[in-house]
Design a protein around this motif. Structure first.
Motif, PDB file in Angstrom:
ATOM      1  N   PRO A   1       0.684  -1.324  -0.151  1.00  0.00           N
ATOM      2  CA  PRO A   1      -0.053   0.022  -0.085  1.00  0.00           C
ATOM      3  C   PRO A   1       0.903   1.258  -0.198  1.00  0.00           C
ATOM      4  CG  PRO A   1      -0.924  -1.488   1.556  1.00  0.00           C
ATOM      5  CD  PRO A   1       0.418  -2.145   1.048  1.00  0.00           C
ATOM      6  N   ASN A   2       2.011   1.405   0.716  1.00  0.00           N
ATOM      7  CA  ASN A   2       2.764   2.305   0.661  1.00  0.00           C
ATOM      8  C   ASN A   2       3.349   2.795  -0.854  1.00  0.00           C
ATOM      9  OD1 ASN A   2       2.757   2.432   3.402  1.00  0.00           O
ATOM     10  ND2 ASN A   2       4.853   1.528   3.757  1.00  0.00           N
ATOM     11  N   ASP A   3       3.483   1.638  -1.616  1.00  0.00           N
ATOM     12  CA  ASP A   3       3.723   1.919  -3.095  1.00  0.00           C
ATOM     13  C   ASP A   3       2.804   2.869  -3.703  1.00  0.00           C
ATOM     14  OD1 ASP A   3       6.287   0.725  -3.114  1.00  0.00           O
ATOM     15  OD2 ASP A   3       5.554  -1.422  -3.280  1.00  0.00           O
ATOM     16  N   ARG A   4       1.498   2.253  -3.477  1.00  0.00           N
ATOM     17  CA  ARG A   4       0.413   3.167  -3.994  1.00  0.00           C
ATOM     18  C   ARG A   4       0.462   4.534  -3.550  1.00  0.00           C
ATOM     19  NH1 ARG A   4      -3.119   1.265  -7.428  1.00  0.00           N
ATOM     20  NH2 ARG A   4      -4.656   2.583  -6.566  1.00  0.00           N
ATOM     21  N   ILE A   5       0.680   4.837  -2.266  1.00  0.00           N
ATOM     22  CA  ILE A   5       0.548   6.123  -1.700  1.00  0.00           C
ATOM     23  C   ILE A   5       1.553   6.969  -2.168  1.00  0.00           C
ATOM     24  CG2 ILE A   5       1.007   7.098   0.510  1.00  0.00           C
ATOM     25  CD1 ILE A   5      -0.457   4.760   2.051  1.00  0.00           C
ATOM     26  N   VAL A   6       2.974   6.540  -2.684  1.00  0.00           N
ATOM     27  CA  VAL A   6       3.815   7.126  -3.112  1.00  0.00           C
ATOM     28  C   VAL A   6       3.406   7.743  -4.533  1.00  0.00           C
ATOM     29  CG1 VAL A   6       5.942   7.282  -4.001  1.00  0.00           C
ATOM     30  CG2 VAL A   6       5.643   6.304  -1.896  1.00  0.00           C
ATOM     31  N   MET A   7       2.763   6.843  -5.366  1.00  0.00           N
ATOM     32  CA  MET A   7       2.359   7.304  -6.559  1.00  0.00           C
ATOM     33  C   MET A   7       1.472   8.298  -6.505  1.00  0.00           C
ATOM     34  SD  MET A   7       3.937   5.613  -9.004  1.00  0.00           S
ATOM     35  CE  MET A   7       3.138   5.806 -10.377  1.00  0.00           C
ATOM     36  N   HIS A   8       0.030   8.388  -5.531  1.00  0.00           N
ATOM     37  CA  HIS A   8      -0.724   9.062  -5.192  1.00  0.00           C
ATOM     38  C   HIS A   8      -0.043  10.644  -5.004  1.00  0.00           C
ATOM     39  CE1 HIS A   8      -4.109   6.897  -6.083  1.00  0.00           C
ATOM     40  NE2 HIS A   8      -3.830   6.074  -5.092  1.00  0.00           N
TER      41      HIS A   8
ATOM     42  N   LEU B   1       3.153  -1.567 -14.745  1.00  0.00           N
ATOM     43  CA  LEU B   1       2.066  -0.422 -14.499  1.00  0.00           C
ATOM     44  C   LEU B   1       2.779   0.777 -13.809  1.00  0.00           C
ATOM     45  CD1 LEU B   1      -1.016   0.491 -14.772  1.00  0.00           C
ATOM     46  CD2 LEU B   1      -1.055  -0.519 -12.347  1.00  0.00           C
ATOM     47  N   TYR B   2       3.445   0.359 -12.589  1.00  0.00           N
ATOM     48  CA  TYR B   2       4.169   1.709 -12.063  1.00  0.00           C
ATOM     49  C   TYR B   2       5.276   2.263 -13.026  1.00  0.00           C
ATOM     50  CZ  TYR B   2       1.985   0.629  -7.804  1.00  0.00           C
ATOM     51  OH  TYR B   2       0.945   0.452  -6.659  1.00  0.00           O
ATOM     52  N   ILE B   3       6.110   1.571 -13.783  1.00  0.00           N
ATOM     53  CA  ILE B   3       6.813   2.255 -14.872  1.00  0.00           C
ATOM     54  C   ILE B   3       6.295   3.068 -15.728  1.00  0.00           C
ATOM     55  CG2 ILE B   3       8.687   1.603 -16.651  1.00  0.00           C
ATOM     56  CD1 ILE B   3       9.429  -0.883 -14.963  1.00  0.00           C
ATOM     57  N   ASP B   4       5.209   2.589 -16.228  1.00  0.00           N
ATOM     58  CA  ASP B   4       4.456   3.469 -17.125  1.00  0.00           C
ATOM     59  C   ASP B   4       3.909   4.685 -16.758  1.00  0.00           C
ATOM     60  OD1 ASP B   4       2.864   3.529 -19.728  1.00  0.00           O
ATOM     61  OD2 ASP B   4       1.244   3.499 -18.431  1.00  0.00           O
ATOM     62  N   HIS B   5       3.419   4.758 -15.447  1.00  0.00           N
ATOM     63  CA  HIS B   5       3.072   5.936 -14.769  1.00  0.00           C
ATOM     64  C   HIS B   5       4.239   6.743 -14.351  1.00  0.00           C
ATOM     65  CE1 HIS B   5      -1.125   5.611 -14.601  1.00  0.00           C
ATOM     66  NE2 HIS B   5      -1.224   4.214 -14.554  1.00  0.00           N
ATOM     67  N   HIS B   6       5.219   6.276 -14.044  1.00  0.00           N
ATOM     68  CA  HIS B   6       6.339   7.115 -13.901  1.00  0.00           C
ATOM     69  C   HIS B   6       7.038   7.912 -15.257  1.00  0.00           C
ATOM     70  CE1 HIS B   6       7.428   6.303  -9.659  1.00  0.00           C
ATOM     71  NE2 HIS B   6       7.347   5.026  -9.687  1.00  0.00           N
ATOM     72  N   ASN B   7       6.989   7.081 -16.227  1.00  0.00           N
ATOM     73  CA  ASN B   7       7.215   7.536 -17.426  1.00  0.00           C
ATOM     74  C   ASN B   7       6.450   8.595 -17.840  1.00  0.00           C
ATOM     75  OD1 ASN B   7       9.694   5.824 -18.009  1.00  0.00           O
ATOM     76  ND2 ASN B   7       8.486   4.184 -19.002  1.00  0.00           N
TER      77      ASN B   7
ATOM     78  N   GLN C   1      -6.231   1.167 -11.812  1.00  0.00           N
ATOM     79  CA  GLN C   1      -4.973   0.466 -12.139  1.00  0.00           C
ATOM     80  C   GLN C   1      -4.863  -0.016 -13.551  1.00  0.00           C
ATOM     81  OE1 GLN C   1      -4.211  -2.834  -9.375  1.00  0.00           O
ATOM     82  NE2 GLN C   1      -4.841  -1.830  -7.742  1.00  0.00           N
ATOM     83  N   ARG C   2      -4.861   1.220 -14.365  1.00  0.00           N
ATOM     84  CA  ARG C   2      -4.778   1.058 -15.828  1.00  0.00           C
ATOM     85  C   ARG C   2      -3.576   1.601 -16.143  1.00  0.00           C
ATOM     86  NH1 ARG C   2     -10.323   3.511 -17.140  1.00  0.00           N
ATOM     87  NH2 ARG C   2      -9.212   4.549 -18.486  1.00  0.00           N
ATOM     88  N   PRO C   3      -2.988   1.335 -17.360  1.00  0.00           N
ATOM     89  CA  PRO C   3      -1.699   2.195 -17.935  1.00  0.00           C
ATOM     90  C   PRO C   3      -2.053   3.598 -18.030  1.00  0.00           C
ATOM     91  CG  PRO C   3      -2.250   0.214 -19.461  1.00  0.00           C
ATOM     92  CD  PRO C   3      -3.397   0.292 -18.380  1.00  0.00           C
TER      93      PRO C   3
END
Length: 123
Positions: A14-21, A56-62, A114-116
């Motif tokens: 859940p912390n990984d998701r929080i960081v993205m938010h 998915l996370y790489i795509d959102h960072h990019n 949770q989509r690209p």
């Protein structure tokens, strides 16, 4: 004896998701901080993307990184309008601001679902 690939067992906390938010929030609020929030988020995007194994996370960072650099490019290219004419400069920067805000909100909503960030058939 075969080796076990630990990357297969890497799960998101859940912390990984929080960081993205938080990163999406910083990018979204960047205009109110004079861009400081975006620079901080950009640095974290680069660091976290290098450590990431989830596509998915790489795509959102990019997506966030590309949004930042495209916005900066447009702001630099449109900056002469401020020197020549104030009103066209304000309009141009307003359009860039709306585009940036649209990209941030769109990406954030797609991440929350949770989509690209972009439509990739392979993701």
């Amino acid at each position: 004896m075969s080796e076990t690939n630990l990357a297969e067992f890497d799960t998101k906390s859940p912390n990984d998701r929080i960081v993205m938010h938080v990163l999406y929030g910083l990018h979204t609020l960047a205009w109110f901080s004079g861009g400081i929030f975006a620079v901080v988020a950009l640095i974290v995007n680069y660091v976290r993307r290098g450590e990431e194994s989830d596509v998915l996370y790489i795509d959102h960072h990019n997506y966030m990184i590309q949004t930042f650099w495209w916005t900066l490019m447009w702001l630099v290219l449109l900056s002469p309008l401020w020197l020549l004419f104030i009103v066209p400069g304000m309009i141009a920067y307003g359009i860039v601001w709306l585009w940036y805000l649209y990209r941030c909100i769109r990406g954030w909503m797609r991440f929350n679902s949770q989509r690209p960030a972009t439509s990739h058939p392979e993701l």
